[in-house]
Design a protein around this motif. Structure first.
Motif, PDB file in Angstrom:
ATOM      1  N   LEU A 116      20.863  20.818  83.062  1.00 53.37           N
ATOM      2  CA  LEU A 116      20.454  19.526  82.496  1.00 53.37           C
ATOM      3  C   LEU A 116      21.061  18.354  83.245  1.00 53.37           C
ATOM      4  CD1 LEU A 116      20.882  20.288  78.692  1.00 53.37           C
ATOM      5  CD2 LEU A 116      18.762  20.282  80.027  1.00 53.37           C
ATOM      6  N   GLY A 117      22.203  18.588  83.899  1.00 56.16           N
ATOM      7  CA  GLY A 117      22.904  17.522  84.586  1.00 56.16           C
ATOM      8  C   GLY A 117      24.295  17.985  84.964  1.00 56.16           C
ATOM      9  N   VAL A 118      25.152  17.029  85.285  1.00 52.02           N
ATOM     10  CA  VAL A 118      26.562  17.312  85.555  1.00 52.02           C
ATOM     11  C   VAL A 118      27.401  16.242  84.870  1.00 52.02           C
ATOM     12  CG1 VAL A 118      26.171  18.479  87.773  1.00 52.02           C
ATOM     13  CG2 VAL A 118      26.638  16.018  87.731  1.00 52.02           C
ATOM     14  N   ILE A 119      28.643  16.584  84.615  1.00 49.15           N
ATOM     15  CA  ILE A 119      29.590  15.614  84.090  1.00 49.15           C
ATOM     16  C   ILE A 119      30.881  15.752  84.886  1.00 49.15           C
ATOM     17  CG2 ILE A 119      30.443  17.104  82.226  1.00 49.15           C
ATOM     18  CD1 ILE A 119      30.454  14.350  80.548  1.00 49.15           C
ATOM     19  N   THR A 120      31.472  14.601  85.221  1.00 45.55           N
ATOM     20  CA  THR A 120      32.665  14.576  86.062  1.00 45.55           C
ATOM     21  C   THR A 120      33.845  13.996  85.290  1.00 45.55           C
ATOM     22  OG1 THR A 120      32.280  12.334  86.874  1.00 45.55           O
ATOM     23  CG2 THR A 120      31.199  14.136  88.079  1.00 45.55           C
ATOM     24  N   ARG A 121      35.012  14.084  85.899  1.00 47.19           N
ATOM     25  CA  ARG A 121      36.203  13.466  85.303  1.00 47.19           C
ATOM     26  C   ARG A 121      36.004  11.967  85.132  1.00 47.19           C
ATOM     27  NH1 ARG A 121      41.243  16.592  88.288  1.00 47.19           N
ATOM     28  NH2 ARG A 121      40.823  18.596  87.312  1.00 47.19           N
TER      29      ARG A 121
END
Length: 144
Positions: A116-121
């Motif tokens: 669905l996507g990515v999430i980063t710090r």
């Protein structure tokens, strides 16, 4: 903060790579987008690995030394169990995981295993900043 969800702060259009993409093309994509890595997906959109700057450094050095080219993303990507996160996961829980030197970028997956996507710090930091500003408007000063 438990009400903040990964889906609210993830990047729904992440930089992705294919296993058969040349390492040179993948590096250009990283440089053009400013990303440090991204999910590797097959033709069906299934997650098959993760490609990062770190993964390609040794390969590029070796290719340069031997004046060779031809390495594919699939040859140097991380192929183990990629740590992922669900879209409905709590930002607070993910932030806690990230403090234990886990990956800096998490692929966000749906229940059927589709990306669905990515999430980063950085996304997590933005979520925490937004939450703090909601609780105490005007007290949190973070330069943009």
């Amino acid at each position: 903060m438990q009400s903040l969800k990964v889906s609210d702060y993830m990047n729904p259009q992440p930089v992705t790579f294919a296993p058969d993409m040349s390492i040179e093309s993948a590096v250009m994509r990283l440089l053009q987008t400013g990303q440090r890595g991204g999910p590797v997906v097959d033709q069906q959109g299934q997650l098959v690995g993760f490609f990062s700057e770190q993964d390609c450094l040794a390969t590029l050095l070796l290719e340069t030394y031997h004046n060779e080219q031809g390495t594919k993303v699939g040859d140097c990507m991380y192929q183990g169990a990629v740590v992922t996160v669900a879209a409905n996961a709590s930002i607070a829980d993910l932030a806690q995981q990230m403090t234990n030197n886990r990956p800096k970028i998490y692929p966000v997956m749906d229940d059927s295993g589709q990306l669905l996507g990515v999430i980063t710090r950085t996304d997590i930091l933005r979520a925490i900043k937004d939450h703090c500003q909601t609780l105490s408007p005007g007290k949190v000063s973070v330069a943009s």
